[in-house]
Every structure is written in C-alpha cells, then in structure tokens.
Write a protein that holds these residues in place. Sequence first.
Motif, PDB file in Angstrom:
ATOM      1  N   SER A 152      47.799  78.252  78.870  1.00 35.67           N
ATOM      2  CA  SER A 152      48.287  79.224  78.031  1.00 35.67           C
ATOM      3  C   SER A 152      49.043  80.288  78.282  1.00 35.67           C
ATOM      4  CB  SER A 152      46.893  79.883  77.492  1.00 35.67           C
ATOM      5  OG  SER A 152      46.289  80.715  78.406  1.00 35.67           O
ATOM      6  N   TYR A 153      49.813  81.167  77.658  1.00 36.29           N
ATOM      7  CA  TYR A 153      50.742  82.015  77.772  1.00 36.29           C
ATOM      8  C   TYR A 153      49.996  83.050  78.612  1.00 36.29           C
ATOM      9  CZ  TYR A 153      54.291  79.963  75.008  1.00 36.29           C
ATOM     10  OH  TYR A 153      55.436  79.089  74.454  1.00 36.29           O
ATOM     11  N   VAL A 154      48.840  83.544  78.031  1.00 33.84           N
ATOM     12  CA  VAL A 154      47.993  84.577  78.736  1.00 33.84           C
ATOM     13  C   VAL A 154      47.813  84.362  80.023  1.00 33.84           C
ATOM     14  CG1 VAL A 154      45.746  84.000  77.619  1.00 33.84           C
ATOM     15  CG2 VAL A 154      46.069  86.100  78.368  1.00 33.84           C
TER      16      VAL A 154
ATOM     17  N   CYS B 100      53.010  79.389  68.835  1.00 35.89           N
ATOM     18  CA  CYS B 100      51.530  79.502  68.773  1.00 35.89           C
ATOM     19  C   CYS B 100      50.727  78.324  68.575  1.00 35.89           C
ATOM     20  CB  CYS B 100      51.658  79.925  67.190  1.00 35.89           C
ATOM     21  SG  CYS B 100      52.088  81.412  66.524  1.00 35.89           S
ATOM     22  N   THR B 101      51.201  77.168  69.351  1.00 37.49           N
ATOM     23  CA  THR B 101      50.833  75.997  69.541  1.00 37.49           C
ATOM     24  C   THR B 101      50.653  75.661  71.172  1.00 37.49           C
ATOM     25  OG1 THR B 101      52.102  74.971  67.700  1.00 37.49           O
ATOM     26  CG2 THR B 101      51.125  73.023  69.181  1.00 37.49           C
TER      27      THR B 101
ATOM     28  N   PRO C  36      48.692  88.108  67.011  1.00 34.80           N
ATOM     29  CA  PRO C  36      48.138  87.158  66.117  1.00 34.80           C
ATOM     30  C   PRO C  36      49.355  86.134  65.554  1.00 34.80           C
ATOM     31  CG  PRO C  36      48.044  89.126  65.059  1.00 34.80           C
ATOM     32  CD  PRO C  36      48.618  89.349  66.219  1.00 34.80           C
ATOM     33  N   SER C  37      48.817  84.607  65.516  1.00 38.08           N
ATOM     34  CA  SER C  37      49.749  83.879  65.004  1.00 38.08           C
ATOM     35  C   SER C  37      50.194  84.107  63.583  1.00 38.08           C
ATOM     36  CB  SER C  37      49.026  82.349  65.076  1.00 38.08           C
ATOM     37  OG  SER C  37      47.847  82.436  64.174  1.00 38.08           O
TER      38      SER C  37
ATOM     39  N   TYR D 124      51.517  88.595  74.172  1.00 41.27           N
ATOM     40  CA  TYR D 124      51.459  87.275  74.326  1.00 41.27           C
ATOM     41  C   TYR D 124      51.184  86.542  73.007  1.00 41.27           C
ATOM     42  CZ  TYR D 124      46.317  87.913  74.977  1.00 41.27           C
ATOM     43  OH  TYR D 124      44.911  87.967  74.804  1.00 41.27           O
ATOM     44  N   PRO D 125      51.690  85.442  72.846  1.00 42.64           N
ATOM     45  CA  PRO D 125      51.502  84.689  71.596  1.00 42.64           C
ATOM     46  C   PRO D 125      50.086  83.781  72.024  1.00 42.64           C
ATOM     47  CG  PRO D 125      53.252  83.514  72.865  1.00 42.64           C
ATOM     48  CD  PRO D 125      52.909  84.920  73.653  1.00 42.64           C
ATOM     49  N   PRO D 126      49.537  82.929  70.857  1.00 43.99           N
ATOM     50  CA  PRO D 126      48.338  82.480  71.224  1.00 43.99           C
ATOM     51  C   PRO D 126      48.311  80.996  71.675  1.00 43.99           C
ATOM     52  CG  PRO D 126      48.775  82.326  68.749  1.00 43.99           C
ATOM     53  CD  PRO D 126      49.814  83.325  69.528  1.00 43.99           C
ATOM     54  N   GLY D 127      49.506  80.655  71.839  1.00 44.31           N
ATOM     55  CA  GLY D 127      49.847  79.245  72.273  1.00 44.31           C
ATOM     56  C   GLY D 127      50.104  79.157  73.739  1.00 44.31           C
TER      57      GLY D 127
ATOM     58  N   PRO E  76      47.294  90.801  72.793  1.00 40.27           N
ATOM     59  CA  PRO E  76      47.424  89.499  72.053  1.00 40.27           C
ATOM     60  C   PRO E  76      48.296  89.620  70.728  1.00 40.27           C
ATOM     61  CG  PRO E  76      45.345  90.224  71.849  1.00 40.27           C
ATOM     62  CD  PRO E  76      45.964  91.029  72.618  1.00 40.27           C
TER      63      PRO E  76
END
Length: 325
Positions: free
Chosen positions: A234-236, A289-290, A256-257, A196-199, A254
């Motif tokens: 969030s995606y997570v 990532c946003t 990282p961006s 999963y991405p951070p956004g 995770p």
Amino acid sequence: MKVLVTGANGLLGSHIVRELLNRKFDVRAMVRKGSNLEALKGLNCEFFKGRITNKTDVEKAVKDCDYAIHAAARTTQTPSQLEAFYKINVQSTKLLFEACVKYKITRFVFVSTANCFGNGTKVFPGNEKNPFPLWLKSSGYAYSKLLAQEMVLNKSGQYELDTVVVNPTFLIGENDVKPSSGEIFFHVVNKRFVFYPPGGKNFVDAKSVAGGVVNAMLKGKKRESYLLAGENLSYVDFFKTVMRITQQNPLLIPVPSWFLKLLGYGGDLLEKWFKVPVQLTSTNAKMICTGNYYSAEKAIKEIDFEVIPLQQSLEKAILWFQKNN
C-alpha cells in the motif's frame, strides 16, 4: 552478438545496457540527439543518435544487430489523451518491428507495462491472464502500450518475427537522472506532512527488471508476455518504509478516495475545456485509490526472473539520490 536498446538513457534502458554489457554483449544504445546521457556515463557501448519515430533512423539503428530491445516510450501522464502517446508509443513500435523483419533480427523484445493486465489483490495478485481493464482506455499511456503490445504479438505470427513482451511494474532504482519513477520519493523526503492515497502498487527493482528483460530475450517463449513484478505494498506502507530508511518522521495524513476522485473530475474538466495538462484526472485518481498488485510467478518459473527485496532496492535508490543531490 549485438543488441540494440532504444530509450537507452532512461532509468530502465540504462540498467538494460549495463546488464547486457555485464553478460558480454555488444550494445548499440539508441538515444535522441541532445538527450542527457549521464545514466550511460563511462559505459563501453556504441551510441546511435536518432529518433524512434523516424523510419530511416530506426532502420539504420537496427541494421547489423542480432537482437532489439524496445524500451523507449512516452511515460508521462500528461496530457491524458491517446493522441499525445500514439506516435511515440505505437507508431515507433511499428517502425521497430518492421525494421526487425527487414533485417531478420533474431528476437524483438518489447517493453510494455503491467497496466496491460488487470490488477489483483495482495492475496490474488494480477497475472498475464487478467484482461486489460476497460476503464484504462482513458489513460493515453496505458492504452497506447496495450495497442503496441497487441500489434507486436499479432504481427509476430504474420511476419514470422520472433518476439517476446515484458511488462514491468513500478520501477525503483539508481541512475534515475530525469528523475522518472524516483519522483515518488519527493512526496516523502524532507516533508513535514505526507499525504497518502488509499491504494497501492507493485514496486520492483530496476536492476532486477533489466535482468528479466535480458533473460526474456534469451529464454522467453515466442509471443509470450511476462510480468516483471516485485513487492505489493500500500502507499502508506511504502512511505513508512522510505521514512525508516531516511530516518525521518513526517506526519502521515490519509486522503479519502472520494476527495481524490472529486479532484480528478475537476482535472478532467480543466483538460477538456481549458486544454490544461493536469496530473490528477479521474482515471489517475481511480488508479491511486486502487490496489495495483501483480505477480511475477510466470517470469520466475519460465525465465528465471530474480526478485530483489524492496528494502534493498529502496536503500540503493535513496542513497543514489542523496549522493546526486
């Protein structure tokens, strides 16, 4: 009263057709010849087979209708250049608009995207006053929808055609035959590892959006835009919710961006030098990532937009995918 719906066999289009029929409107569903009509199976609507990029087809489709809802669009993210989207997303909108002027349509509803407005945070989500993010000009999809939206709103006053714009966020729903946005489930379901991405995104029920589109047609203020948004996650957190519903427990990892952005720049090079369509460009990497968070406050107040809880939307959508293999 007869309503023309373009892109009627898509995820949103099919829900709009159902909503209109439930409210006792006559519906003319414009679809491409040879397209998959499974999402409209069993519905009592008139089918018009033609291309939204063909002026003659568009005028025939609009003639004798009272309203027009333009939901058809190219939404794929590949290739990323504006040229790939311009004819379908911008020129077709111009043809629809001109046909509506010619046949004196009561109101033209343009289905745009939330990406035409700047995103916000969960505490201060984006709204209709947020300007278009300039970095999204490199997204052919987002920029083409902005150009079409601006054209509709600017020409509305010039030609005295009553128009309204709706801007949905990321749709979750049943009857996703292609599938389109439903592909996000494939990143989670039946997987041992979930990256999963951070956004994050704003997720909204397709049926809820369809109701908002019809409400905008009937109640929206002339030349106004309405964000049709649901829940900011969030995606997570989104993936965890899907995991709970499907009773699966993959390992969440995770990404990282910096790594995603590096891959995105690599994707840019592949597109530019080797003409290879790629899913991950630098623009798409920045997007995931946003926190792409939005508010439907204006639509709730002015057009009685109803937000369906995301848990309920996910349960319905996942059950539909399971039943339809």
